[in-house]
Design a protein around this motif. Sequence first.
Motif, PDB file in Angstrom:
ATOM      1  N   GLN A 201      25.757 -34.113  23.122  1.00 44.02           N
ATOM      2  CA  GLN A 201      26.778 -34.956  23.743  1.00 44.02           C
ATOM      3  C   GLN A 201      26.283 -35.560  25.057  1.00 44.02           C
ATOM      4  O   GLN A 201      26.578 -36.724  25.369  1.00 44.02           O
ATOM      5  N   SER A 202      25.512 -34.788  25.813  1.00 41.64           N
ATOM      6  CA  SER A 202      24.972 -35.275  27.082  1.00 41.64           C
ATOM      7  C   SER A 202      24.040 -36.465  26.856  1.00 41.64           C
ATOM      8  O   SER A 202      24.152 -37.503  27.530  1.00 41.64           O
ATOM      9  N   VAL A 203      23.129 -36.325  25.891  1.00 43.14           N
ATOM     10  CA  VAL A 203      22.179 -37.413  25.616  1.00 43.14           C
ATOM     11  C   VAL A 203      22.907 -38.636  25.066  1.00 43.14           C
ATOM     12  O   VAL A 203      22.603 -39.781  25.427  1.00 43.14           O
ATOM     13  N   ARG A 204      23.901 -38.402  24.208  1.00 36.62           N
ATOM     14  CA  ARG A 204      24.641 -39.525  23.630  1.00 36.62           C
ATOM     15  C   ARG A 204      25.355 -40.332  24.728  1.00 36.62           C
ATOM     16  O   ARG A 204      25.340 -41.570  24.712  1.00 36.62           O
ATOM     17  N   LEU A 233      20.722 -36.803  16.912  1.00 39.19           N
ATOM     18  CA  LEU A 233      20.321 -37.840  17.871  1.00 39.19           C
ATOM     19  C   LEU A 233      19.436 -38.902  17.233  1.00 39.19           C
ATOM     20  O   LEU A 233      18.774 -39.680  17.942  1.00 39.19           O
ATOM     21  N   ALA A 234      19.411 -38.966  15.901  1.00 40.64           N
ATOM     22  CA  ALA A 234      18.652 -40.016  15.222  1.00 40.64           C
ATOM     23  C   ALA A 234      19.159 -41.374  15.685  1.00 40.64           C
ATOM     24  O   ALA A 234      20.369 -41.620  15.690  1.00 40.64           O
ATOM     25  N   GLY A 235      18.229 -42.217  16.117  1.00 41.77           N
ATOM     26  CA  GLY A 235      18.617 -43.505  16.681  1.00 41.77           C
ATOM     27  C   GLY A 235      18.381 -43.566  18.179  1.00 41.77           C
ATOM     28  O   GLY A 235      18.365 -44.652  18.765  1.00 41.77           O
ATOM     29  N   CYS A 236      18.195 -42.413  18.824  1.00 40.26           N
ATOM     30  CA  CYS A 236      17.795 -42.382  20.233  1.00 40.26           C
ATOM     31  C   CYS A 236      16.450 -43.100  20.350  1.00 40.26           C
ATOM     32  O   CYS A 236      15.679 -43.141  19.390  1.00 40.26           O
ATOM     33  N   ASP A 237      16.152 -43.673  21.524  1.00 45.03           N
ATOM     34  CA  ASP A 237      14.915 -44.454  21.657  1.00 45.03           C
ATOM     35  C   ASP A 237      13.705 -43.628  21.219  1.00 45.03           C
ATOM     36  O   ASP A 237      12.874 -44.082  20.422  1.00 45.03           O
TER      37      ASP A 237
END
Length: 315
Positions: A201-204, A233-237
């Motif tokens: 949730q933090s990274v999102r 988190l698939a799709g994170c840079d």
Amino acid sequence: MNQLDALKQFTTVVADTGDFKQLAQFQPQDATTNPSLILKAVQKPEYAPLLAEAVATHRGLPLDVVMDHLLVRFGCEILKTIPGRVSTEVDARLSFDTAATVARARRIMALYEAQGIPRDRVLIKIASTWEGIQAAAELEREGIRCNLTLLFAFCQAVACGQAKVQLISPFVGRIYDWYKKSAGAAWDEAAKSGANDPGVQSVRAIFNHYKKHGIATEVMGASFRNIGQITALAGCDLLTISPELLAQLAATEAPLNQALDAAAAQAMDLPAVSYDEASFRLALNEDAMATEKLAEGIRAFCADAVKLEELMKKV
């Protein structure tokens, strides 16, 4: 298609290791190292000669200089295996000294350039303290790209965006560890997994804020405890992943869908946020998890830097 290959469709996969002999099988784009990973590597028989060589070649120089030569030697070996960038960390003992961090980063970059490595293949890793973020702002203006690590709080991410740093490494697993430990017996693993994991949730939240407000800083999720945190988190840079978890992803055939989406973030109603030094320090202080984990992370990296120096003295 296995999950590692599926993940690479949405996200740049980075290997989190100093063990460059392991890299080729996973074909990551980039690689990250830190003092703990290098310490772990040089204690393996196959890497002991690198330590001995660095010490022998630079004997008589201060230990911090020898350490930088060793870190750059590992970085150069890693760059032979990957097409992208390697992250090399400034000594964590400088985490609260902006000028010393800048000087050390310049020296590390000069060592890489002396080996014929161009600047765009190196990221200088710096802890996300206020002082570290200001050092990174100065380095970025000089064309030295930075990776701000030990990032646990939204305010750290916002300040890094303001500093125009190249990349941040928000830590997922260590956030999860803190909340799990503080909840004790009340922790519900199933309810706090995947998209509901506090680290995820933090990274999102950081990713969505950056994409909404056109902040160019790359988001690279780091410090994973399980592949569920990674697939959420698939799709994170970028995501930087240990060899053990890369192997698990490669061995898993379950479907994997994109979880983070920059275009969707742009449509969200998210207010602009900014911090000066006083408001940054207050926001960080208000976040017990981030305060404790940042301090703990710096202490651990400092301790491993000292252990690495002790090993050098024995060679």
